[in-house]
Scaffold this motif. Structure first.
Motif, PDB file in Angstrom:
ATOM      1  N   THR A 124       0.427  -1.121   0.102  1.00  0.00           N
ATOM      2  CA  THR A 124      -0.158   0.348  -0.057  1.00  0.00           C
ATOM      3  C   THR A 124       0.271   1.584  -0.398  1.00  0.00           C
ATOM      4  OG1 THR A 124      -1.483  -1.626   1.474  1.00  0.00           O
ATOM      5  CG2 THR A 124      -1.349   1.180   0.802  1.00  0.00           C
ATOM      6  N   PRO A 125       0.358   2.005  -1.052  1.00  0.00           N
ATOM      7  CA  PRO A 125       1.505   3.419  -0.644  1.00  0.00           C
ATOM      8  C   PRO A 125       0.742   4.319   0.682  1.00  0.00           C
ATOM      9  CG  PRO A 125      -0.003   3.270  -2.695  1.00  0.00           C
ATOM     10  CD  PRO A 125      -0.631   2.171  -2.004  1.00  0.00           C
ATOM     11  N   LEU A 126       1.662   4.701   1.253  1.00  0.00           N
ATOM     12  CA  LEU A 126       1.617   6.123   1.945  1.00  0.00           C
ATOM     13  C   LEU A 126       1.566   7.649   2.133  1.00  0.00           C
ATOM     14  CD1 LEU A 126       3.504   4.304   4.356  1.00  0.00           C
ATOM     15  CD2 LEU A 126       0.474   3.733   3.923  1.00  0.00           C
ATOM     16  N   LEU A 127       0.317   8.359   1.604  1.00  0.00           N
ATOM     17  CA  LEU A 127       0.643   9.219   1.852  1.00  0.00           C
ATOM     18  C   LEU A 127      -0.459  10.848   2.341  1.00  0.00           C
ATOM     19  CD1 LEU A 127       1.233  11.646  -0.456  1.00  0.00           C
ATOM     20  CD2 LEU A 127      -0.681  11.328  -1.938  1.00  0.00           C
ATOM     21  N   ASN A 128      -0.257  11.409   3.439  1.00  0.00           N
ATOM     22  CA  ASN A 128      -0.764  12.310   4.046  1.00  0.00           C
ATOM     23  C   ASN A 128      -0.097  13.497   3.800  1.00  0.00           C
ATOM     24  OD1 ASN A 128      -0.836  13.226   6.523  1.00  0.00           O
ATOM     25  ND2 ASN A 128      -2.031  12.304   7.073  1.00  0.00           N
ATOM     26  N   MET A 129      -1.123  14.469   2.909  1.00  0.00           N
ATOM     27  CA  MET A 129      -0.033  16.043   3.383  1.00  0.00           C
ATOM     28  C   MET A 129      -1.596  16.580   4.210  1.00  0.00           C
ATOM     29  SD  MET A 129       0.046  16.046  -0.739  1.00  0.00           S
ATOM     30  CE  MET A 129       0.821  17.666  -1.377  1.00  0.00           C
ATOM     31  N   ARG A 130      -0.903  17.520   4.434  1.00  0.00           N
ATOM     32  CA  ARG A 130      -1.493  18.817   5.630  1.00  0.00           C
ATOM     33  C   ARG A 130      -1.207  20.413   5.371  1.00  0.00           C
ATOM     34  NH1 ARG A 130      -2.199  17.526  11.700  1.00  0.00           N
ATOM     35  NH2 ARG A 130       0.159  17.885  12.187  1.00  0.00           N
ATOM     36  N   LEU A 131      -1.674  20.785   4.758  1.00  0.00           N
ATOM     37  CA  LEU A 131      -1.557  22.126   5.022  1.00  0.00           C
ATOM     38  C   LEU A 131      -1.901  22.740   5.864  1.00  0.00           C
ATOM     39  CD1 LEU A 131      -0.045  24.876   2.572  1.00  0.00           C
ATOM     40  CD2 LEU A 131      -2.801  24.708   1.732  1.00  0.00           C
ATOM     41  N   ARG A 132      -1.320  24.487   6.633  1.00  0.00           N
ATOM     42  CA  ARG A 132      -1.931  24.810   8.017  1.00  0.00           C
ATOM     43  C   ARG A 132      -1.440  25.662   7.886  1.00  0.00           C
ATOM     44  NH1 ARG A 132      -1.236  20.907  13.133  1.00  0.00           N
ATOM     45  NH2 ARG A 132       0.781  21.277  12.902  1.00  0.00           N
ATOM     46  N   HIS A 133      -2.816  27.107   8.398  1.00  0.00           N
ATOM     47  CA  HIS A 133      -2.248  28.505   9.213  1.00  0.00           C
ATOM     48  C   HIS A 133      -2.246  28.216  10.178  1.00  0.00           C
ATOM     49  CE1 HIS A 133      -1.593  32.621   9.146  1.00  0.00           C
ATOM     50  NE2 HIS A 133      -2.583  32.570   9.336  1.00  0.00           N
ATOM     51  N   GLU A 134      -1.300  28.772  11.031  1.00  0.00           N
ATOM     52  CA  GLU A 134      -1.477  28.844  12.497  1.00  0.00           C
ATOM     53  C   GLU A 134      -1.108  30.513  13.128  1.00  0.00           C
ATOM     54  OE1 GLU A 134       0.556  27.179  16.518  1.00  0.00           O
ATOM     55  OE2 GLU A 134       0.935  25.794  15.022  1.00  0.00           O
ATOM     56  N   ASP A 164       3.143  39.240  16.961  1.00  0.00           N
ATOM     57  CA  ASP A 164       2.432  37.884  16.360  1.00  0.00           C
ATOM     58  C   ASP A 164       3.382  37.459  15.916  1.00  0.00           C
ATOM     59  OD1 ASP A 164       0.272  38.908  18.406  1.00  0.00           O
ATOM     60  OD2 ASP A 164      -0.465  39.396  16.436  1.00  0.00           O
ATOM     61  N   ALA A 165       2.927  36.130  15.857  1.00  0.00           N
ATOM     62  CA  ALA A 165       3.456  34.363  14.638  1.00  0.00           C
ATOM     63  C   ALA A 165       3.038  34.097  13.670  1.00  0.00           C
ATOM     64  CB  ALA A 165       4.262  34.033  15.840  1.00  0.00           C
ATOM     65  N   LYS A 166       2.799  34.282  13.022  1.00  0.00           N
ATOM     66  CA  LYS A 166       2.012  33.757  11.829  1.00  0.00           C
ATOM     67  C   LYS A 166       2.945  32.992  10.560  1.00  0.00           C
ATOM     68  CE  LYS A 166      -1.121  38.051  12.141  1.00  0.00           C
ATOM     69  NZ  LYS A 166      -1.647  38.958  10.732  1.00  0.00           N
ATOM     70  N   GLY A 167       2.325  31.906  10.540  1.00  0.00           N
ATOM     71  CA  GLY A 167       2.474  30.821   9.763  1.00  0.00           C
ATOM     72  C   GLY A 167       1.789  29.728   8.813  1.00  0.00           C
ATOM     73  N   LEU A 168       2.481  29.520   7.260  1.00  0.00           N
ATOM     74  CA  LEU A 168       1.553  28.126   6.663  1.00  0.00           C
ATOM     75  C   LEU A 168       2.802  27.518   6.377  1.00  0.00           C
ATOM     76  CD1 LEU A 168      -0.666  27.474   4.924  1.00  0.00           C
ATOM     77  CD2 LEU A 168      -0.175  28.967   2.828  1.00  0.00           C
ATOM     78  N   THR A 169       2.797  26.210   6.457  1.00  0.00           N
ATOM     79  CA  THR A 169       3.418  25.414   6.267  1.00  0.00           C
ATOM     80  C   THR A 169       2.470  24.338   5.588  1.00  0.00           C
ATOM     81  OG1 THR A 169       2.922  24.336   8.908  1.00  0.00           O
ATOM     82  CG2 THR A 169       4.540  25.975   8.439  1.00  0.00           C
ATOM     83  N   LEU A 170       3.272  22.943   4.607  1.00  0.00           N
ATOM     84  CA  LEU A 170       3.121  21.983   4.205  1.00  0.00           C
ATOM     85  C   LEU A 170       3.290  20.981   5.176  1.00  0.00           C
ATOM     86  CD1 LEU A 170       1.290  20.421   2.706  1.00  0.00           C
ATOM     87  CD2 LEU A 170       3.270  20.867   0.138  1.00  0.00           C
ATOM     88  N   ARG A 171       3.440  20.057   5.510  1.00  0.00           N
ATOM     89  CA  ARG A 171       3.523  18.579   5.435  1.00  0.00           C
ATOM     90  C   ARG A 171       3.209  17.764   4.728  1.00  0.00           C
ATOM     91  NH1 ARG A 171       1.699  15.330  10.123  1.00  0.00           N
ATOM     92  NH2 ARG A 171       0.152  15.142   8.427  1.00  0.00           N
ATOM     93  N   ARG A 187       7.383  21.749   4.945  1.00  0.00           N
ATOM     94  CA  ARG A 187       7.893  23.660   4.122  1.00  0.00           C
ATOM     95  C   ARG A 187       7.253  24.363   4.891  1.00  0.00           C
ATOM     96  NH1 ARG A 187      12.625  22.933   2.977  1.00  0.00           N
ATOM     97  NH2 ARG A 187      12.361  21.099   4.413  1.00  0.00           N
ATOM     98  N   ILE A 188       7.954  25.774   5.342  1.00  0.00           N
ATOM     99  CA  ILE A 188       7.298  27.358   5.113  1.00  0.00           C
ATOM    100  C   ILE A 188       7.124  27.348   3.767  1.00  0.00           C
ATOM    101  CG2 ILE A 188       7.098  29.246   5.973  1.00  0.00           C
ATOM    102  CD1 ILE A 188       9.087  28.103   8.211  1.00  0.00           C
ATOM    103  N   VAL A 189       5.411  27.419   3.581  1.00  0.00           N
ATOM    104  CA  VAL A 189       5.439  27.764   1.670  1.00  0.00           C
ATOM    105  C   VAL A 189       4.824  29.731   2.221  1.00  0.00           C
ATOM    106  CG1 VAL A 189       4.912  25.481   1.437  1.00  0.00           C
ATOM    107  CG2 VAL A 189       3.376  26.717   2.709  1.00  0.00           C
ATOM    108  N   GLY A 190       4.385  30.081   3.302  1.00  0.00           N
ATOM    109  CA  GLY A 190       4.017  30.870   3.076  1.00  0.00           C
ATOM    110  C   GLY A 190       4.235  31.726   4.644  1.00  0.00           C
ATOM    111  N   LYS A 191       4.635  32.854   4.868  1.00  0.00           N
ATOM    112  CA  LYS A 191       4.066  34.115   6.658  1.00  0.00           C
ATOM    113  C   LYS A 191       4.733  35.042   6.268  1.00  0.00           C
ATOM    114  CE  LYS A 191       9.952  33.748   5.859  1.00  0.00           C
ATOM    115  NZ  LYS A 191      11.130  32.275   5.901  1.00  0.00           N
ATOM    116  N   THR A 192       4.762  35.830   7.416  1.00  0.00           N
ATOM    117  CA  THR A 192       4.315  36.780   8.048  1.00  0.00           C
ATOM    118  C   THR A 192       4.739  36.826   9.767  1.00  0.00           C
ATOM    119  OG1 THR A 192       2.301  37.639   6.038  1.00  0.00           O
ATOM    120  CG2 THR A 192       2.758  39.060   8.279  1.00  0.00           C
ATOM    121  N   GLY A 193       5.398  36.757  10.301  1.00  0.00           N
ATOM    122  CA  GLY A 193       6.075  36.760  11.345  1.00  0.00           C
ATOM    123  C   GLY A 193       6.670  35.587  11.639  1.00  0.00           C
ATOM    124  N   TYR A 194       6.948  34.855  11.307  1.00  0.00           N
ATOM    125  CA  TYR A 194       7.066  33.863  11.414  1.00  0.00           C
ATOM    126  C   TYR A 194       8.889  33.466  12.292  1.00  0.00           C
ATOM    127  CZ  TYR A 194       6.734  28.649  11.079  1.00  0.00           C
ATOM    128  OH  TYR A 194       6.508  27.081  11.362  1.00  0.00           O
TER     129      TYR A 194
END
Length: 393
Positions: free
Chosen positions: A36-46, A56-63, A86-93
């Protein structure tokens, strides 16, 4: 044609490829093809807002996790999985060169997340599963041993683990040589022994006993031995389901001995679950407190993560939660009141809110919020917000 077949048979026999050997090769190829191939992707803004912080800390990461799990080959299977954040977007990370920013504990990292070989017994060894390598280990509710699945870089363990079940009894033991933490700075070489045994035939639910004997290599006086007992059950009372969890443990470290208590009473009615609970991580004279170094800590004592390390005066967390589902959405609200176990210090209160929804079998989207209000100068008002989308395959 007849002579060609005979010649081919003689040639294969000469090379040692008998009929059974060819069958074994077929079984091996079948195990690979049935994997079975295993794939999990999570895009999250915090976002993190801490009172007193410069920004303030802001970050968009892709796991991304990508791997493969083979089928069975004479009871054996193998799996491997790489993980990249990966950090794919940031404003004050948060970064080492940006002092004053609150921490978002999802640094960029690429690593081998899991790689293990397992054996599943049959016949006389039915119920046995033995695993060696880098693996995910979660015991019970992950309060003492877990994978910290909320962070982008999950916690895994290097070592050997044996599970055995017969009837209502299950036993698991593991020897760990390394902890691979949620960021590289939390990685540690260890000599940890884990024991967990449960009986699912207990009235209304299960009874679990455990012993977690931890030691960090080359660190003086790092022994941390915890022994405990946990009961979790549910009782159907006509239209109401009564939920009950009780747990107690004792921890021994060089600086002193501490206790752990947990009691939770809940009711489930018409799809809505209400729980009231108290968790106590004790203190020894305000000098040393009960710690859970291998736990999935984010799931406990508030999502604002103010108590990842128990303060020396200990912690009493009294909380109430209300959860359910509405139109396919998972809804959860939790309110915490935090106090010291030694002395009369009020640490603060916290409100947690969650809404999440699966989309089909492979997608999940969600929003999550934590707001901690400090009542002690040792802490600061903190709010955190997350929005995410996840693919599971």
């Amino acid at each position: 044609m007849k002579y060609s077949a005979i010649a081919a048979g003689v040639f294969l026999s000469t090379l040692g490829f008998t009929g059974s050997a060819i069958a074994e090769d077929d079984a091996f190829i079948t195990a690979l093809k049935s994997g079975t191939p295993l794939l999990n992707m999570r895009l999250r803004h915090e976002e993190v807002d801490v009172d007193g912080a410069t920004e303030d800390a802001k970050g968009l990461t892709l796991r991304t996790r990508l791997g493969y799990q083979s089928g069975k080959f004479y009871g054996f299977d193998v799996m491997g999985e790489f993980e990249d954040t990966r950090i794919v977007g940031k404003t004050g990370y948060y970064a080492p060169n940006k002092p004053g920013y609150p921490i978002i504990a999802d640094p960029e990292v690429t690593e081998l997340n899991r790689a293990a070989i397992s054996y599943t017994g049959s016949d006389a060894l039915e119920g046995l599963v033995a695993t060696y390598g880098r693996q995910r280990i979660i015991y019970d509710n992950a309060r003492f041993v877990g994978n910290v699945g909320w962070r982008q870089d999950e916690q895994t363990f290097d070592g050997a683990k044996v599970d055995y079940g017969v009837g209502d009894f299950k036993f698991s033991t593991a020897y760990l040589t390394q902890v691979n933490g949620i960021t590289p700075k939390f990685d540690a070489n260890t000599s940890n022994y884990l024991f967990n045994a449960s009986w699912t035939g207990a009235p209304g639910g299960s009874l679990t006993g455990y012993g977690y004997l931890l030691e960090t290599d080359n660190v003086v006086d790092s022994d941390n031995d915890t022994y405990g007992l946990r009961y979790s059950g549910a009782f159907d009372l006509d239209a109401v389901k009564l939920l009950l969890t009780l747990e107690g443990a004792q921890q021994e470290v060089e600086a002193g001995d501490t206790d752990y208590y947990f009691a939770e009473l809940g009711a489930q009615v018409a799809g809505v679950t209400v729980k009231v609970a108290q968790e106590v991580l004790g203190s020894d004279d305000g000098l040393v407190a009960f710690q859970t170094p291998l736990a999935t800590k984010h799931a406990f004592n508030g999502w604002a993560d103010q108590f990842l390390a128990t303060p020396a005066a200990g912690l009493e967390d009294s909380f109430v939660s209300v959860g359910g589902k509405l139109a396919g959405f998972k809804l959860l609200a939790v309110y915490h009141d935090f106090k010291a176990n030694e002395g009369s210090t009020d640490y603060g209160t916290e409100t947690n809110l969650l809404v999440a929804r699966p989309i089909g079998k492979n997608y999940v989207v969600g929003l999550k919020y934590a707001d901690f209000s400090a009542d002690s100068l040792a802490y600061a008002d903190t709010s955190k917000y997350w929005a995410w989308a996840e693919l599971k395959f």
